[in-house]
Design a protein around this motif. Structure first.
Motif, mmCIF file in Angstrom:
data_model
loop_
_atom_site.group_PDB
_atom_site.id
_atom_site.type_symbol
_atom_site.label_atom_id
_atom_site.label_comp_id
_atom_site.label_asym_id
_atom_site.label_seq_id
_atom_site.Cartn_x
_atom_site.Cartn_y
_atom_site.Cartn_z
ATOM 1 N N THR A 78 0.857 -1.187 0.000
ATOM 2 C CA THR A 78 0.000 0.000 0.000
ATOM 3 C C THR A 78 0.890 1.232 0.000
ATOM 4 O O THR A 78 1.717 1.406 0.904
ATOM 5 C CB THR A 78 -0.915 0.024 1.243
ATOM 6 O OG1 THR A 78 -1.718 -1.160 1.252
ATOM 7 C CG2 THR A 78 -1.811 1.252 1.218
ATOM 8 N N TRP A 79 0.733 2.065 -1.032
ATOM 9 C CA TRP A 79 1.532 3.278 -1.140
ATOM 10 C C TRP A 79 0.828 4.452 -0.465
ATOM 11 O O TRP A 79 -0.384 4.626 -0.616
ATOM 12 C CB TRP A 79 1.775 3.635 -2.603
ATOM 13 C CG TRP A 79 2.754 2.733 -3.302
ATOM 14 C CD1 TRP A 79 2.470 1.557 -3.941
ATOM 15 C CD2 TRP A 79 4.159 2.926 -3.436
ATOM 16 N NE1 TRP A 79 3.617 1.014 -4.453
ATOM 17 C CE2 TRP A 79 4.671 1.826 -4.166
ATOM 18 C CE3 TRP A 79 5.040 3.921 -3.008
ATOM 19 C CZ2 TRP A 79 6.018 1.697 -4.479
ATOM 20 C CZ3 TRP A 79 6.388 3.798 -3.320
ATOM 21 C CH2 TRP A 79 6.872 2.701 -4.042
ATOM 22 N N PHE A 80 1.597 5.264 0.243
ATOM 23 C CA PHE A 80 1.139 6.550 0.751
ATOM 24 C C PHE A 80 2.019 7.593 0.071
ATOM 25 O O PHE A 80 3.173 7.806 0.459
ATOM 26 C CB PHE A 80 1.242 6.601 2.276
ATOM 27 C CG PHE A 80 0.263 5.682 2.956
ATOM 28 C CD1 PHE A 80 -0.995 6.146 3.328
ATOM 29 C CD2 PHE A 80 0.573 4.346 3.178
ATOM 30 C CE1 PHE A 80 -1.908 5.303 3.937
ATOM 31 C CE2 PHE A 80 -0.334 3.492 3.776
ATOM 32 C CZ PHE A 80 -1.579 3.972 4.160
ATOM 33 N N ARG A 81 1.460 8.262 -0.955
ATOM 34 C CA ARG A 81 2.287 9.064 -1.848
ATOM 35 C C ARG A 81 1.457 10.114 -2.558
ATOM 36 O O ARG A 81 0.423 9.764 -3.125
ATOM 37 C CB ARG A 81 2.927 8.125 -2.856
ATOM 38 C CG ARG A 81 3.754 8.778 -3.923
ATOM 39 C CD ARG A 81 4.265 7.719 -4.853
ATOM 40 N NE ARG A 81 5.255 8.268 -5.746
ATOM 41 C CZ ARG A 81 6.020 7.538 -6.536
ATOM 42 N NH1 ARG A 81 5.895 6.235 -6.546
ATOM 43 N NH2 ARG A 81 6.895 8.101 -7.320
ATOM 44 N N PRO A 82 1.842 11.373 -2.563
ATOM 45 C CA PRO A 82 3.026 11.896 -1.871
ATOM 46 C C PRO A 82 2.716 12.181 -0.409
ATOM 47 O O PRO A 82 1.764 12.894 -0.103
ATOM 48 C CB PRO A 82 3.321 13.195 -2.615
ATOM 49 C CG PRO A 82 1.973 13.646 -3.115
ATOM 50 C CD PRO A 82 1.182 12.389 -3.401
ATOM 51 N N ASN A 83 3.526 11.633 0.468
ATOM 52 C CA ASN A 83 3.348 11.842 1.910
ATOM 53 C C ASN A 83 4.695 11.902 2.616
ATOM 54 O O ASN A 83 5.685 11.332 2.139
ATOM 55 C CB ASN A 83 2.522 10.712 2.535
ATOM 56 C CG ASN A 83 1.039 10.847 2.265
ATOM 57 O OD1 ASN A 83 0.439 10.027 1.573
ATOM 58 N ND2 ASN A 83 0.423 11.884 2.805
ATOM 59 N N ARG A 84 4.686 12.576 3.749
ATOM 60 C CA ARG A 84 5.858 12.635 4.612
ATOM 61 C C ARG A 84 5.436 12.335 6.047
ATOM 62 O O ARG A 84 4.308 12.629 6.446
ATOM 63 C CB ARG A 84 6.511 14.025 4.569
ATOM 64 C CG ARG A 84 7.015 14.439 3.203
ATOM 65 C CD ARG A 84 7.561 15.866 3.228
ATOM 66 N NE ARG A 84 7.983 16.306 1.911
ATOM 67 C CZ ARG A 84 9.187 16.082 1.397
ATOM 68 N NH1 ARG A 84 10.101 15.448 2.123
ATOM 69 N NH2 ARG A 84 9.493 16.523 0.194
#
Length: 406
Positions: A130-136
């Motif tokens: 699971t991608w969290f993008r764009p995230n910081r």
């Protein structure tokens, strides 16, 4: 907001983080597959994070790791083999050449463009993470049995382990206020893609000049990838030259072993600062790749060392899961840290030593290194330590055996 639960959080979706995610799912198979989150700050949804016109040189040992995690068949179509490695010292007699036949391997290494590698890994991971993008990550809290992170858009994630694969200026390390060691070599590197009038024939060149080490790696379509290290005080004058002036300066420093330098692509420069994490692990946290150690590019060992981090962590995590133990517990983290200690230290020492020896124009060192290069070209026993480092064979690689193919 509901906290999303995962088995593993990886901060950084570049080469190290993505390879770790794929390798774990491949080795563990469907029955033991992990629920993995990858947090990536890049806004580009179509290409892999951190992948541009740059290249990396994969050692033969790195090929062996990629074989074990089922990636090498895919990589074979996008790599350029390194047939020989030529090491010379401009204006002096010292030189040596490493050839694959001497070490019973088909090639000494492989050059891959990061853009190609990134697309490959994105495709392979399409339905596995699971991608969290764009995230910081804005906040990171270590609890007794898990780690919680809050992202810049307010989402909250939780897992028993977080892996920092987020580069030399690791966000995870900064949030945990962990110390690191920095060495400013007072050098910078210029990188660019170059075309030459003579074919490179798969030869990689490392040439030491009064301006600093020059590496040329063979690429596809007859191109070569340039990494030119020099004093930071000299960078502005070289970067300010037009393309013709730059190629003329490079020609003077490198010579004509590849004929005439005909064309240069976009040039980029960056300072060379070695950054070493004091510890590879913290409570429910592991560091890999440049987040663990960012090295001088003089020997092209940075990514290969990082890939061995990845292999060791895959080994430690998969063993822990098969034994139904805590994936982020002290035992797993200690196993990983111990497995990496000797290889990490020796590679750091070797790289720093090369910088000291070959970025120095004091005559005693010049004479000494030229004698060493000349003798090593005549005596295979003297070349062996150099070759072992280049091949990534200084330390035994873990044997990664799939539990069941995905």
């Amino acid at each position: 907001m509901v906290t999303k639960e995962f088995d593993l959080i990886i901060n950084g979706g570049g080469m190290a983080g993505a390879t770790l995610a794929w390798g774990l799912q491949y080795i563990l198979g469907r029955d033991n597959a992990l629920k993995i989150a990858i947090i990536e700050a890049s806004t580009d949804q179509k290409n892999h994070a951190g992948f541009d016109a740059r290249v990396i040189a994969l050692s033969y040992g790195s090929r062996q790791i990629l074989e074990q995690i089922g990636l090498w068949p895919d990589y074979q179509s996008i790599v350029t083999p390194i047939n020989d490695i030529s090491v010379t010292d401009r204006g002096h007699f010292g030189q040596t050449t490493l050839r694959p036949a001497e070490y019973q391997v088909p090639h000494l290494g492989y050059v891959v463009e990061l853009a190609d590698s990134g697309k490959l890994l994105l495709d392979k991971l399409a339905d596995k993470v699971t991608w969290f993008r764009p995230n910081r990550i804005m906040e990171l809290n270590q609890q007794q049995r898990h780690v919680e992170v809050r992202l810049d858009d307010g989402q909250q994630l939780r897992a028993p382990l977080i892996v920092a694969a987020d580069g030399g200026f690791s966000t995870v390390r900064q949030l945990l206020t962990l110390n690191n060691q920095q060495t400013d070599f007072e050098q910078s590197a210029i990188i660019a893609n170059i075309t030459t009038s003579q074919a490179h024939q798969g030869v990689a060149y490392e040439r030491f000049s009064e301006h600093g080490p020059i590496a040329l790696l063979p690429m596809s379509q007859g191109r070569s990838s340039l990494v030119w290290s020099m004093k930071t005080s000299d960078i502005e004058s070289i970067m300010s030259l037009d393309d013709d002036g730059f190629l003329a300066k490079l020609q003077q420093a490198f010579g004509y072993r590849l004929g005439v330098f005909e064309k240069t692509g976009k040039r980029v420069s960056y300072p060379l600062i070695q950054t070493l994490a004091n510890e590879l692990t913290h409570h429910r946290v592991a560091f890999i790749g440049n987040a663990a150690q960012a090295l001088h590019p003089i020997a092209g060992q940075g990514f290969n060392l990082g890939l061995r981090d990845v292999a060791a962590l895959i080994d430690s995590i998969s063993r822990t899961i098969i034994a139904t133990k805590d994936i982020g517990g002290f035992a797993m983290l200690n196993q990983y840290s111990q497995a990496r200690a000797a290889d990490r230290q020796s590679t750091i020492w070797a790289t720093s030593g090369l910088v000291s020896i070959f970025s120095n124009q004091h005559w005693p060192l010049v004479i000494g290194r030229n004698l060493g290069l000349s003798l090593s070209n005549c005596l295979s026993t003297m070349k062996k330590p150099i070759a072992q480092q280049m091949l990534g064979w200084n330390h035994q690689l873990p044997v990664l055996k799939p539990q069941r193919l995905p």
